[in-house]
Design an enzyme around this catalytic site. Structure first.
Site, PDB file in Angstrom:
ATOM      1  N   LEU A 198     -30.260  47.287   1.908  1.00 12.82           N
ATOM      2  CA  LEU A 198     -30.995  47.046   0.669  1.00 12.82           C
ATOM      3  C   LEU A 198     -30.069  46.875  -0.528  1.00 12.82           C
ATOM      4  CD1 LEU A 198     -33.973  49.502   1.214  1.00 12.82           C
ATOM      5  CD2 LEU A 198     -33.948  47.039   1.553  1.00 12.82           C
TER       6      LEU A 198
ATOM      7  N   MET B  83     -43.591  42.116  14.723  1.00  6.51           N
ATOM      8  CA  MET B  83     -44.178  42.227  16.048  1.00  6.51           C
ATOM      9  C   MET B  83     -44.422  43.699  16.368  1.00  6.51           C
ATOM     10  SD  MET B  83     -44.381  39.089  16.552  1.00  6.51           S
ATOM     11  CE  MET B  83     -45.097  39.120  18.210  1.00  6.51           C
TER      12      MET B  83
ATOM     13  N   CYS C 157     -34.321  48.933 -33.643  1.00  5.54           N
ATOM     14  CA  CYS C 157     -34.307  50.393 -33.506  1.00  5.54           C
ATOM     15  C   CYS C 157     -33.940  51.053 -34.830  1.00  5.54           C
ATOM     16  CB  CYS C 157     -33.336  50.812 -32.408  1.00  5.54           C
ATOM     17  SG  CYS C 157     -31.619  50.350 -32.689  1.00  5.54           S
TER      18      CYS C 157
ATOM     19  N   TRP D  21     -36.275  36.774  11.395  1.00  4.52           N
ATOM     20  CA  TRP D  21     -36.739  36.661  10.015  1.00  4.52           C
ATOM     21  C   TRP D  21     -38.080  35.946  10.022  1.00  4.52           C
ATOM     22  CZ3 TRP D  21     -34.111  39.286   6.473  1.00  4.52           C
ATOM     23  CH2 TRP D  21     -32.754  39.560   6.691  1.00  4.52           C
TER      24      TRP D  21
ATOM     25  N   PRO E 296     -45.411  48.906   6.549  1.00  6.44           N
ATOM     26  CA  PRO E 296     -46.828  49.021   6.183  1.00  6.44           C
ATOM     27  C   PRO E 296     -47.267  50.432   5.826  1.00  6.44           C
ATOM     28  CG  PRO E 296     -46.547  48.552   8.541  1.00  6.44           C
ATOM     29  CD  PRO E 296     -45.227  48.338   7.899  1.00  6.44           C
TER      30      PRO E 296
ATOM     31  N   GLU F 150     -29.456  42.195 -32.175  1.00  6.03           N
ATOM     32  CA  GLU F 150     -29.352  41.941 -33.609  1.00  6.03           C
ATOM     33  C   GLU F 150     -27.894  41.945 -34.073  1.00  6.03           C
ATOM     34  OE1 GLU F 150     -33.107  44.588 -33.142  1.00  6.03           O
ATOM     35  OE2 GLU F 150     -31.259  44.121 -32.037  1.00  6.03           O
TER      36      GLU F 150
ATOM     37  N   THR G  28     -38.417  51.856   8.045  1.00 10.86           N
ATOM     38  CA  THR G  28     -37.810  50.548   7.807  1.00 10.86           C
ATOM     39  C   THR G  28     -36.300  50.604   7.964  1.00 10.86           C
ATOM     40  OG1 THR G  28     -39.584  49.876   6.309  1.00 10.86           O
ATOM     41  CG2 THR G  28     -37.480  48.737   6.075  1.00 10.86           C
TER      42      THR G  28
END
Length: 371
Positions: free
Chosen positions: A206, A165, A77, A172, A305, A54, A198
């Site tokens: 990451l 696997m 707000c 990939w 998983p 705003e 992982t």
């Protein structure tokens, strides 16, 4: 409301999306000021601590804001935070009408902004394109209404539903365009969560890689302005060494069982969350409550998983991002989720909200069905 009202709010929503990568922990908000049928000012919230949408729109409009209609994607707000109340700014500028897409779920506002405007004689309306506005800020809304972040789980799989696997080899499965889409998903998230398996198997960092975002220059700069993104490793037994690439990539969070020896991680500048033990794993419900208290809006789970299955089995995944590659990995390969189910009826139904091709891979975005 009129077609022109809808058009102005649609424009405000488009502006708000420009903050997709940069407003955390604040919501993404856009504002359009219209006077005598013409747009006289526009604005969007860029970063936390900076002026709200705003204020940007009012500055652009100047004196033309007097008597204008303000279209805002979230209720203005009414409280003092890092910036002053936007409701007061609109009143001082002399706007005559305010149309909000939705009421602010923040208890500090929760209708008070609209009430203040209405009490001052401003015509106030709410609910225009509310569904679209809620989709823009699922994490902020979830944190305010449910006390936990909005959780997405990203999974890459083969046509036969396998993720790696038996040896753990997985790079990939999907192609470069899918990996680019994941980079953008990381960039818009408040926090990325992974598990020890992982990180150890893939030597994963990451982080967000700017060259792979596929965004324009402005959006890339905004996405990288808070990078590396906040990253959290769930490692109940503290198996991943502080020398691992995940920790070397920048400050990170470690979630471990209460009483674990995490002194080396603290000494290296990493934050440690000691979590309650929901045997044999960390209590994920309690962890998400902790993250909400730390103003985390949107969580991206990028894990194997076992951890992804734990989030799903606990009913904590709000949205699945399933990248499916045109490849078969066979029956010995690892499953999508480690989640033993005995009967067909036990499997939760999902509603696909989007399906599209990403390069040579298919992306399915699905949410648990409410039925």
């Amino acid at each position: 409301m009129s077609l022109s009202d809808h058009a102005a709010m649609a424009r405000a929503l488009k502006l708000a999306r420009r903050g997709l990568y940069s407003t955390h922990p604040n919501p993404r908000v856009g504002c359009v000021l219209v006077r005598d049928g013409a747009v006289v000012g526009e604005g969007w919230h860029v970063r936390t601590g900076e002026p709200h949408a705003e204020v940007h729109a009012l500055r652009a409009a100047g004196e033309q804001a007097r008597g204008a209609t303000a279209y805002v994607t979230l209720e203005p707000c009414s409280h003092h935070g890092r910036t002053g109340p936007c409701a007061d700014a609109l009143l001082a500028a002399g706007v005559s009408r305010v149309v909000a897409a939705m009421q602010d779920p923040n208890p500090q506002v929760a209708g008070q902004g609209l009430a203040r405007l209405r009490a001052a004689g401003v015509q106030v309306e709410s609910g225009l394109l509310e569904a679209e506005a809620r989709e823009l800020n699922p994490g902020f809304i979830s944190r305010m209404e449910r006390g936990r972040p909005f959780v997405r789980a990203k999974l890459g799989m083969s046509l036969d539903g396998r993720t790696a696997m038996a040896s753990g080899e997985s790079q990939w499965i999907t192609g470069p365009q899918a990996r680019q889409a994941v980079q953008r998903l990381r960039a818009q998230s408040s926090l990325i969560i992974s598990g020890a398996d992982t990180v150890l198997a893939d030597q994963a960092r990451l982080t967000v890689r700017g060259a792979e975002l596929g965004l324009d220059e402005e959006q890339t700069a905004l996405a990288l302005s808070r990078c590396p993104p906040q990253r959290l490793l769930i490692d109940s037994r503290v198996r991943v060494p502080v020398s691992a690439p995940f920790y070397q990539a920048g400050p990170a969070w470690l979630a471990c069982k209460a009483g674990s020896d995490a002194s080396a991680y603290r000494a290296a500048g990493h934050a440690v969350l000691e979590c309650t033990d929901s045997r044999p794993h960390i209590d994920l419900h309690a962890l998400l409550a902790q993250l909400a208290a730390l103003q985390i809006n949107e969580v991206l789970v990028e894990a194997g998983p076992r951890l992804a299955g734990a989030f799903a089995a606990a009913g904590l995944v709000d949205e699945f991002w399933l990248f499916q590659a045109p490849v078969l990995l066979g029956s010995n390969a690892r499953p999508l989720l480690d989640w033993p189910l005995e009967r067909l009826a036990d499997g939760p139904r999902l509603t696909v909200i989007e399906r599209r091709m990403v390069g040579n891979d298919q992306l399915l975005i699905a949410r648990p069905s409410k039925e």
